[in-house]
Motif scaffolding. Structure first.
Motif, PDB file in Angstrom:
ATOM      1  N   GLN A  10       0.843  -1.206   0.000  1.00 40.31           N
ATOM      2  CA  GLN A  10       0.000   0.000   0.000  1.00 40.31           C
ATOM      3  C   GLN A  10       0.877   1.255   0.000  1.00 40.31           C
ATOM      4  O   GLN A  10       0.597   2.223  -0.701  1.00 40.31           O
ATOM      5  CB  GLN A  10      -0.901   0.007   1.224  1.00 40.31           C
ATOM      6  CG  GLN A  10      -1.893   1.172   1.169  1.00 40.31           C
ATOM      7  CD  GLN A  10      -2.859   1.126   2.333  1.00 40.31           C
ATOM      8  OE1 GLN A  10      -2.768   0.270   3.190  1.00 40.31           O
ATOM      9  NE2 GLN A  10      -3.791   2.057   2.335  1.00 40.31           N
ATOM     10  N   LYS A  11       1.948   1.187   0.782  1.00 44.18           N
ATOM     11  CA  LYS A  11       2.848   2.343   0.845  1.00 44.18           C
ATOM     12  C   LYS A  11       3.382   2.668  -0.539  1.00 44.18           C
ATOM     13  O   LYS A  11       3.473   3.811  -0.937  1.00 44.18           O
ATOM     14  CB  LYS A  11       4.010   2.034   1.792  1.00 44.18           C
ATOM     15  CG  LYS A  11       3.589   1.976   3.233  1.00 44.18           C
ATOM     16  CD  LYS A  11       4.790   1.583   4.073  1.00 44.18           C
ATOM     17  CE  LYS A  11       4.356   1.216   5.481  1.00 44.18           C
ATOM     18  NZ  LYS A  11       5.442   0.571   6.211  1.00 44.18           N
ATOM     19  N   ALA A  12       3.755   1.596  -1.256  1.00 42.63           N
ATOM     20  CA  ALA A  12       4.317   1.792  -2.591  1.00 42.63           C
ATOM     21  C   ALA A  12       3.263   2.280  -3.573  1.00 42.63           C
ATOM     22  O   ALA A  12       3.556   2.963  -4.537  1.00 42.63           O
ATOM     23  CB  ALA A  12       4.916   0.487  -3.093  1.00 42.63           C
ATOM     24  N   ALA A  13       2.045   1.908  -3.297  1.00 46.03           N
ATOM     25  CA  ALA A  13       0.987   2.226  -4.243  1.00 46.03           C
ATOM     26  C   ALA A  13       0.259   3.516  -3.907  1.00 46.03           C
ATOM     27  O   ALA A  13      -0.678   3.898  -4.594  1.00 46.03           O
ATOM     28  CB  ALA A  13      -0.008   1.069  -4.282  1.00 46.03           C
ATOM     29  N   ASP A  14       0.721   4.191  -2.843  1.00 42.22           N
ATOM     30  CA  ASP A  14       0.027   5.404  -2.418  1.00 42.22           C
ATOM     31  C   ASP A  14      -0.005   6.474  -3.497  1.00 42.22           C
ATOM     32  O   ASP A  14      -0.982   7.196  -3.644  1.00 42.22           O
ATOM     33  CB  ASP A  14       0.710   5.980  -1.168  1.00 42.22           C
ATOM     34  CG  ASP A  14       0.249   5.232   0.080  1.00 42.22           C
ATOM     35  OD1 ASP A  14      -0.756   4.502  -0.029  1.00 42.22           O
ATOM     36  OD2 ASP A  14       0.889   5.380   1.134  1.00 42.22           O
ATOM     37  N   SER A  15       1.126   6.549  -4.243  1.00 46.84           N
ATOM     38  CA  SER A  15       1.256   7.672  -5.163  1.00 46.84           C
ATOM     39  C   SER A  15       0.498   7.479  -6.468  1.00 46.84           C
ATOM     40  O   SER A  15       0.473   8.373  -7.288  1.00 46.84           O
ATOM     41  CB  SER A  15       2.741   7.903  -5.446  1.00 46.84           C
ATOM     42  OG  SER A  15       3.300   6.707  -5.931  1.00 46.84           O
ATOM     43  N   PHE A  16      -0.089   6.335  -6.707  1.00 44.15           N
ATOM     44  CA  PHE A  16      -0.844   6.160  -7.948  1.00 44.15           C
ATOM     45  C   PHE A  16      -1.923   5.099  -7.788  1.00 44.15           C
ATOM     46  O   PHE A  16      -1.912   4.320  -6.827  1.00 44.15           O
ATOM     47  CB  PHE A  16       0.101   5.809  -9.099  1.00 44.15           C
ATOM     48  CG  PHE A  16       0.712   4.438  -8.990  1.00 44.15           C
ATOM     49  CD1 PHE A  16       0.267   3.414  -9.813  1.00 44.15           C
ATOM     50  CD2 PHE A  16       1.716   4.155  -8.080  1.00 44.15           C
ATOM     51  CE1 PHE A  16       0.821   2.149  -9.725  1.00 44.15           C
ATOM     52  CE2 PHE A  16       2.269   2.904  -7.986  1.00 44.15           C
ATOM     53  CZ  PHE A  16       1.828   1.893  -8.810  1.00 44.15           C
ATOM     54  N   SER A  57       7.885  -2.051  -6.141  1.00 43.87           N
ATOM     55  CA  SER A  57       9.124  -1.246  -6.088  1.00 43.87           C
ATOM     56  C   SER A  57       8.933   0.119  -6.747  1.00 43.87           C
ATOM     57  O   SER A  57       9.891   0.707  -7.245  1.00 43.87           O
ATOM     58  CB  SER A  57      10.266  -2.009  -6.758  1.00 43.87           C
ATOM     59  OG  SER A  57       9.906  -2.345  -8.078  1.00 43.87           O
ATOM     60  N   TRP A  58       7.700   0.588  -6.748  1.00 41.13           N
ATOM     61  CA  TRP A  58       7.388   1.857  -7.414  1.00 41.13           C
ATOM     62  C   TRP A  58       8.222   3.002  -6.853  1.00 41.13           C
ATOM     63  O   TRP A  58       8.622   3.918  -7.570  1.00 41.13           O
ATOM     64  CB  TRP A  58       5.896   2.158  -7.271  1.00 41.13           C
ATOM     65  CG  TRP A  58       5.479   3.467  -7.864  1.00 41.13           C
ATOM     66  CD1 TRP A  58       5.035   4.567  -7.204  1.00 41.13           C
ATOM     67  CD2 TRP A  58       5.477   3.820  -9.258  1.00 41.13           C
ATOM     68  NE1 TRP A  58       4.748   5.583  -8.083  1.00 41.13           N
ATOM     69  CE2 TRP A  58       5.012   5.150  -9.353  1.00 41.13           C
ATOM     70  CE3 TRP A  58       5.827   3.151 -10.429  1.00 41.13           C
ATOM     71  CZ2 TRP A  58       4.874   5.813 -10.565  1.00 41.13           C
ATOM     72  CZ3 TRP A  58       5.698   3.823 -11.650  1.00 41.13           C
ATOM     73  CH2 TRP A  58       5.231   5.118 -11.705  1.00 41.13           C
ATOM     74  N   ARG A  59       8.481   2.952  -5.537  1.00 42.23           N
ATOM     75  CA  ARG A  59       9.258   4.031  -4.908  1.00 42.23           C
ATOM     76  C   ARG A  59      10.690   4.056  -5.411  1.00 42.23           C
ATOM     77  O   ARG A  59      11.365   5.067  -5.306  1.00 42.23           O
ATOM     78  CB  ARG A  59       9.240   3.878  -3.396  1.00 42.23           C
ATOM     79  CG  ARG A  59       7.885   4.221  -2.848  1.00 42.23           C
ATOM     80  CD  ARG A  59       7.894   4.367  -1.357  1.00 42.23           C
ATOM     81  NE  ARG A  59       6.588   4.831  -0.913  1.00 42.23           N
ATOM     82  CZ  ARG A  59       6.287   5.103   0.317  1.00 42.23           C
ATOM     83  NH1 ARG A  59       7.186   4.965   1.254  1.00 42.23           N
ATOM     84  NH2 ARG A  59       5.080   5.517   0.641  1.00 42.23           N
ATOM     85  N   GLY A  60      11.149   2.913  -5.923  1.00 38.50           N
ATOM     86  CA  GLY A  60      12.512   2.859  -6.451  1.00 38.50           C
ATOM     87  C   GLY A  60      12.612   3.422  -7.861  1.00 38.50           C
ATOM     88  O   GLY A  60      13.712   3.602  -8.378  1.00 38.50           O
ATOM     89  N   THR A  69       8.874   2.222 -20.286  1.00 39.87           N
ATOM     90  CA  THR A  69      10.240   1.754 -20.587  1.00 39.87           C
ATOM     91  C   THR A  69      10.819   1.014 -19.377  1.00 39.87           C
ATOM     92  O   THR A  69      11.475  -0.022 -19.519  1.00 39.87           O
ATOM     93  CB  THR A  69      11.145   2.950 -20.951  1.00 39.87           C
ATOM     94  OG1 THR A  69      10.465   3.733 -21.925  1.00 39.87           O
ATOM     95  CG2 THR A  69      12.474   2.511 -21.507  1.00 39.87           C
ATOM     96  N   TRP A  70      10.550   1.579 -18.207  1.00 42.38           N
ATOM     97  CA  TRP A  70      11.019   0.939 -16.960  1.00 42.38           C
ATOM     98  C   TRP A  70      10.362  -0.437 -16.790  1.00 42.38           C
ATOM     99  O   TRP A  70      11.019  -1.426 -16.485  1.00 42.38           O
ATOM    100  CB  TRP A  70      10.669   1.860 -15.793  1.00 42.38           C
ATOM    101  CG  TRP A  70      10.987   1.333 -14.440  1.00 42.38           C
ATOM    102  CD1 TRP A  70      12.215   1.017 -13.946  1.00 42.38           C
ATOM    103  CD2 TRP A  70      10.046   1.053 -13.389  1.00 42.38           C
ATOM    104  NE1 TRP A  70      12.100   0.576 -12.652  1.00 42.38           N
ATOM    105  CE2 TRP A  70      10.783   0.588 -12.284  1.00 42.38           C
ATOM    106  CE3 TRP A  70       8.670   1.168 -13.270  1.00 42.38           C
ATOM    107  CZ2 TRP A  70      10.187   0.229 -11.083  1.00 42.38           C
ATOM    108  CZ3 TRP A  70       8.066   0.828 -12.070  1.00 42.38           C
ATOM    109  CH2 TRP A  70       8.824   0.354 -10.991  1.00 42.38           C
ATOM    110  N   LEU A  71       9.047  -0.470 -17.030  1.00 40.05           N
ATOM    111  CA  LEU A  71       8.314  -1.739 -16.941  1.00 40.05           C
ATOM    112  C   LEU A  71       8.861  -2.752 -17.942  1.00 40.05           C
ATOM    113  O   LEU A  71       9.012  -3.927 -17.634  1.00 40.05           O
ATOM    114  CB  LEU A  71       6.835  -1.499 -17.280  1.00 40.05           C
ATOM    115  CG  LEU A  71       5.918  -1.017 -16.167  1.00 40.05           C
ATOM    116  CD1 LEU A  71       4.560  -0.671 -16.735  1.00 40.05           C
ATOM    117  CD2 LEU A  71       5.769  -2.089 -15.110  1.00 40.05           C
TER     118      LEU A  71
END
Lengths: 190, 189
Positions: A10-16, A57-60, A69-71
Motif C-alpha cells: 500500500q505504501k508503494a501504491a500510495d502515489s498512484f 518497487s514503485w518508490r525505487g 520503458t522501466w516496466l
C-alpha cells in the motif's frame, strides 16, 4: 476503482492508482511479452509478475525514463530468466513447430498467415536478436534507446539488428516477399 | 559521404540521431544515390511490414481478468521479504530452540574474549622499553676502566726488564638484582 492494496504494497501504491496503472500498461506489455516468449499463457504470467514487481518497487522508480520503458526493462529481465528455465526442460519443441507449419502452409498467403509466420520465426531467433527486433520494430525504439534498455553499446545493437534481420530473411519464405529488394511493400502490407 | 558510410549510418539516419552535419551530408547523398534511396525505402517498408504483422498477431491479446485479480491479490498479501528486525528475531528464536548451538556460540564468545585479553597482555609486555627490561636483569655499561699491565722479562729467574702498559676495559656486564654501582665496585676491587 480498484481496491487499494494493503500492508507494505500500500505504501508503494500510495502515489498512484493501481488499477489505472494496470489498464495503462498491461495490454501493451502483454503483447510485447507474447512476441518475446511466443506463448499467450506464459505472457500473462510474465506480465503479472512484472506488474507486481513494478508496483511493489514503485518508490525505487527514479523517473529517468518513461514508466513503460522501466516496466519493459523488468519484463525483459523476467523473460531472460524464463528462457533460462525453459532451456532446462527436456521436450521436443521442434516437432510441435514443424507440425504447426505443415498445417499453416495449407492456408492462403494472407496477412494473418504472414503475421503468424513472422511471430514463429521470431521464436527461432536467439534471445538477443528477438529482443532487438521487438524493441526496434514493435516498441519503435531508436538505436540509442535499445542500447540503454538492453545494457549494450549502440554498435552492438546495430550488429545484432543486422544479424537478426538476416536470420529472419532465412526463416521467412520468399513467397511472402517480406525482404523485397526493390523496396516494394511485401505481401500483407497495405 | 559515400554509399558505404551511408549504409553504416542508415539506422541513425532513419532515427535522425546523427549530428546536424552528418544528417545533412547523409540527406544530400541519398538524394543523389539511387541505390541508397532504395535501401532507405526497403528499410522503411520492412519496418512497416514487421510492425503491422506484430500488431495483427497481438491485436486480440489483453490481460485476463484472472491475471488482474492475481496482481491485486499479490499486492494485498504482506511482503514476503522479511525485514532486518524480523530476520534477527527469527535467528534468535532458532538459537534459543537449539541449546547445543547456544553452547557453541557461548564457547566461541568465551574463547574470543580470553584470546583478546591474552593478546592484549602480550602486547603490553612487548611495548615495555628495552632499557627498563634491562634494568631488572642485565646492566650494560660503557665505562672505560683504566688499569695497568706489567710485563716482566726474565733471564735465569732474574727479572732483567719490566714494561708497564695502560689498558682499558671498554664495557662490562653484570647480572642479578644488585645495583649497578655495587656491582661495578665489586669488579673493580
Amino acid at each position: 476503482m480498484a481496491e487499494i492494496p494493503s500492508c507494505s504494497a500500500q505504501k508503494a501504491a500510495d502515489s498512484f492508482d493501481v488499477q489505472e496503472f494496470i489498464d495503462s500498461h498491461g495490454d501493451r506489455l502483454l503483447r510485447s511479452a507474447y512476441l518475446l516468449c511466443g506463448n499467450a499463457t506464459e505472457a500473462q504470467d510474465l506480465v503479472q509478475e512484472t506488474l507486481i514487481q513494478a508496483i511493489k518497487s514503485w518508490r525505487g522508480f527514479r523517473g529517468e525514463s518513461a514508466p513503460y520503458t522501466w516496466l519493459h526493462g523488468i519484463l525483459l529481465n523476467l523473460c531472460r530468466r524464463y528462457h533460462r528455465k525453459q532451456k532446462r526442460l527436456v521436450y521436443d519443441e521442434d516437432v510441435v513447430l514443424k507440425e504447426t507449419f505443415q498445417v499453416d502452409q495449407a492456408r492462403d498467403m494472407d496477412q494473418d498467415f504472414c503475421a503468424a509466420r513472422l511471430t514463429k520465426a521470431m521464436q527461432e531467433l536467439s534471445r538477443e536478436h528477438r529482443e532487438v527486433i521487438l524493441l526496434r520494430f514493435y516498441e519503435n525504439m531508436k538505436i540509442e534507446e535499445i542500447a540503454r534498455q538492453t545494457g549494450v553499446s549502440s554498435g552492438t545493437v546495430k550488429s545484432r539488428l543486422h544479424y537478426a534481420m538476416r536470420g529472419l530473411e532465412q526463416l521467412i519464405p520468399r513467397e511472402m516477399n517480406l525482404f523485397a529488394s526493390d523496396g516494394t511493400h511485401p505481401i500483407g502490407t497495405p | 559521404m559515400n554509399c558505404e558510410n551511408f549504409n553504416d549510418r542508415l539506422p541513425e539516419y532513419l532515427d535522425e540521431t546523427l549530428s546536424t552535419t552528418e544528417q545533412a551530408a547523409a540527406r544530400e547523398h541519398v538524394q543523389k544515390c539511387g541505390a541508397c534511396q532504395q535501401a532507405v525505402a526497403r528499410q522503411e517498408a520492412l519496418a512497416k511490414s514487421i510492425r503491422l504483422s506484430f500488431n495483427r498477431e497481438t491485436q486480440g491479446l489483453s490481460l485476463s481478468a484472472e491475471t488482474r485479480q492475481n496482481i491485486l491479490n499479490a499486492l494485498k498479501q504482506p511482503s514476503l521479504q522479511p525485514t532486518s528486525w524480523e530476520r534477527l528475531r527469527a535467528c534468535c528464536a532458532v538459537l534459543w530452540l537449539k541449546p547445543v548451538r547456544v553452547g557453541l556460540v557461548l564457547l566461541c564468545l568465551l574463547l574470543l574474549i580470553s584470546g583478546s585479553r591474552f593478546h592484549r597482555q602480550r602486547a603490553e609486555r612487548s611495548t615495555l622499553p628495552a632499557t627498563a627490561q634491562a634494568a631488572s636483569d642485565i646492566y650494560v655499561i660503557d665505562v672505560p676502566i683504566e688499569t695497568e699491565m706489567h710485563f716482566y722479562r726474565r733471564q735465569n729467574n732474574r727479572v732483567v726488564d719490566a714494561v708497564v702498559t695502560g689498558v682499558s676495559v671498554i664495557d662490562a656486564s653484570f647480572s642479578g638484582n644488585l645495583s649497578p654501582a655495587t656491582s661495578l665496585k665489586r669488579h673493580i676491587h
